[in-house]
Scaffold this active site. Structure first.
Site, PDB file in Angstrom:
ATOM      1  N   LYS B  80      30.111  38.071  35.276  1.00  0.00           N
ATOM      2  CA  LYS B  80      31.109  37.876  33.981  1.00  0.00           C
ATOM      3  C   LYS B  80      31.492  36.456  33.366  1.00  0.00           C
ATOM      4  O   LYS B  80      32.005  35.722  34.732  1.00  0.00           O
ATOM      5  CB  LYS B  80      32.288  38.513  34.740  1.00  0.00           C
ATOM      6  CG  LYS B  80      33.633  39.119  33.650  1.00  0.00           C
ATOM      7  CD  LYS B  80      34.453  40.126  34.808  1.00  0.00           C
ATOM      8  CE  LYS B  80      35.967  40.494  33.623  1.00  0.00           C
ATOM      9  NZ  LYS B  80      36.961  40.713  33.876  1.00  0.00           N
ATOM     10  N   SER B 156      37.401  44.774  32.041  1.00  0.00           N
ATOM     11  CA  SER B 156      37.513  44.651  31.597  1.00  0.00           C
ATOM     12  C   SER B 156      35.484  43.710  30.927  1.00  0.00           C
ATOM     13  O   SER B 156      34.831  42.671  30.986  1.00  0.00           O
ATOM     14  CB  SER B 156      38.271  43.730  31.661  1.00  0.00           C
ATOM     15  OG  SER B 156      38.256  42.893  33.183  1.00  0.00           O
ATOM     16  N   SER B 180      39.820  46.766  35.626  1.00  0.00           N
ATOM     17  CA  SER B 180      38.327  45.840  35.306  1.00  0.00           C
ATOM     18  C   SER B 180      36.681  46.192  36.021  1.00  0.00           C
ATOM     19  O   SER B 180      35.371  46.102  34.929  1.00  0.00           O
ATOM     20  CB  SER B 180      38.429  44.594  35.149  1.00  0.00           C
ATOM     21  OG  SER B 180      40.105  44.423  34.008  1.00  0.00           O
TER      22      SER B 180
END
Lengths: 82, 467
Positions: B80, B156, B180
């Site tokens: 990420k 996310s 997330s």
């Protein structure tokens, strides 16, 4: 109108729990403008309404745990640890 | 020889160690797949081809000279884009951070995986500053669900889940504040582990809400998840919230089975306001584990409320300077939510933290009699990208995006370890996967991984590459 993002769900009504003091007011655009000014947070014209709606959502959430009676010895941990 | 996308991280390590293939061939194959499918999925925001090939060659040299290339030798992985990568700007899903200088060094978790021999191939898309459950990022575009390109990947850590689900990489890292890692893992049909708060260092990670943030791995097999977790767990003085408890490797005990583990299903809040397919997934897992007992966690809605207020408040103050100087450069998906969070009274924030301490004690009581709790991960499969603000579930109108975290948020609020396992083929979900959470007591990740391994061995859960 709040933005379309994630954690902005309004809570469902919850019964029970004592309420200390009167419920928090729904913030107005004027409230947002005053709070933002106190914080030194400039707002562009027309932006207060959406912020007020998002803040209102957070305060609806807040009412759920503010009204919940906690023992006096429950402290906010300075650093959250299990 | 070339290695296919379907090979697991463990399979890649074995193939490289016996020289059936080379790390360079593995990484070259991955870079080719990213080039072919990555653009359509929009999961990568940066591909680090030169660095990856150089790292792969280093692994091959170690193997050629008879050295130990590490437990993740030659395994391609991606992170990420809120993890620091030395020499690369950490954008954290934002336009503002894209102007920052490159990071000086790798985040601790990235460095740990590379130290274990894994090869970093790129950085992955996310909601701006991790504030969302969808990865509908205005700056970088939405990440698409590999099972249906018209649908959300979840967020996310949406790029982290989509890249693994599509077979672009066998392993990725994400972060989880309210769900997330688990939400995108469920919507994309992969395994995702949110470790105990403080179990994995967050040094070198752009934090969203510091008292709630965790980092962890996503993978297509339980063994891969355990290998990655073992590489990154343990104390780190560079993260003040990282626990001093020594690492406890989980991989050696992975096949122990579930004998002795007390498993229960979460009732109450966790048995309401979801589509039937989500409950069917839970029942399937519960049946396989022989779990007939139900447990109820008190005051879950207040816990969700407190988690949301803490998240918004801490998130706002992390970005207050930028909110003051250049609010227009924030993603419209996050801007006004951050600004509202900045205006929450301190007394309310502290009350939320006090409630959190109370709630943690109630949850701790449940885990005195239970080792693993089973609950849905999301209330429905991946919604369409750009879905309306609200949707109706069981006759009740809910916020489409926010409700995705209804079942994940209460557990991360008190820092418990949670593993989301993927299930497909559920009536009412079509080709879309769903997830089931396995929740454990603090620092008992081993219980979750053993349970997931048993479910995987019985064919109850699986993460096949999205077609």
């Amino acid at each position: 109108m709040p933005e379309r993002g994630g954690d902005d769900e309004r809570p469902l009504p919850v019964g029970g729990g004592r309420c200390y003091g009167r419920p928090m007011d729904v913030p107005t655009e004027a409230d947002v403008e005053r709070l933002a000014a106190a914080l030194g947070l400039p707002l562009e014209p027309g932006s207060a309404a959406a912020i007020a709606e998002n803040l209102a959502g957070l305060l609806v959430y807040a009412q759920l745990f503010v009204e919940f009676p906690l023992p006096d010895d429950v402290e906010p941990p300075p650093v959250f640890r299990l | 020889m070339s290695v296919g996308a379907d090979l697991t991280a463990a399979g890649i390590v074995d193939a490289i160690r016996i020289r059936r293939t080379s790390a360079r061939d593995v990484v070259t194959g991955v870079l080719d797949r990213i080039a072919r499918r990555g653009r359509m999925l929009n999961c990568f925001t940066r591909v680090l081809a030169e660095i990856a090939i150089a790292d792969a060659d280093r692994i091959d040299r170690i193997v050629a000279t008879g050295g130990d290339p590490g437990p993740l030798a030659g395994v391609p992985f991606a992170v990420k884009n809120l993890f620091d990568v030395g020499g690369v700007t950490t954008v954290a899903g934002s336009r503002i951070h894209a102007e920052h200088p490159p990071a000086q060094r790798d985040a601790a978790a990235v460095a740990a995986l590379r130290h274990a021999g894994a090869v970093l191939v790129g950085c992955l898309n996310m909601d701006e500053y991790a504030f969302g459950f969808t990865t509908e990022n205005t700056h970088y575009g939405p990440t698409r669900n590999p099972h249906d390109l018209t649908r959300m990947a979840g967020g996310s850590s949406g790029g982290s889940a989509a890249a693994v689900a599509a077979g672009l990489v066998p392993l990725s890292l994400g972060s989880d504040t309210n769900g997330s890692i688990r939400v995108p893992a469920a919507l994309c049909g992969v395994f995702g582990l949110k470790p105990t708060f403080g179990r994995v260092s967050r040094a070198g990670v752009v934090l969203f809400a510091g008292s709630l943030d965790h980092v962890g791995p996503l993978a297509r097999s339980v063994r891969d998840l355990a290998l990655a977790f073992d590489a990154i767990q343990g104390p780190d003085g560079a993260d003040p919230d990282c626990d001093a408890r020594p690492a406890e490797p989980t991989t050696p005990g992975l096949d122990q089975g579930i004998a002795g583990l007390r498993v229960a299903v979460a009732g109450g809040h966790f048995a309401q306001l979801a589509e039937p397919a989500a409950f069917a997934a839970v029942e399937r897992v519960a049946r396989a584990l022989g779990a007939s007992r139900r447990v109820t966690i008190p005051e879950v809605q207040r816990a969700r409320a407190a988690a949301s207020v803490i998240t918004s408040t801490e998130g706002a103050f992390n970005h207050l300077d930028d909110l003051k100087r250049r609010a227009k450069d924030f993603d419209p998906m996050t801007r006004d939510r951050f600004r509202a969070g900045a205006l929450v009274p301190a007394a309310v924030y502290l009350r939320a933290q006090r409630f959190r301490a109370w709630f943690a004690e109630r949850v701790r009581e449940v885990f005195r009699d239970v080792d693993v709790v089973v609950a849905p991960t999301t209330p429905y499969p991946a919604p369409p990208i750009g879905a309306p603000r609200t949707t109706t579930v069981d006759g009740v109108e809910v916020v489409t995006r926010g409700h995705l975290g209804a079942f994940t948020q209460p557990w991360s609020f008190v820092g418990l370890p949670v593993l989301s396992v993927p299930i497909a083929g559920l009536a009412g979900a079509g080709p879309l996967p769903l997830g089931v959470q396995l929740i454990g007591a603090p620092f008992m990740e081993a219980h979750l991984l053993r349970t997931a391994a048993r479910l995987e061995a019985e064919g109850v859960v699986a993460a096949p590459i999205a077609p």
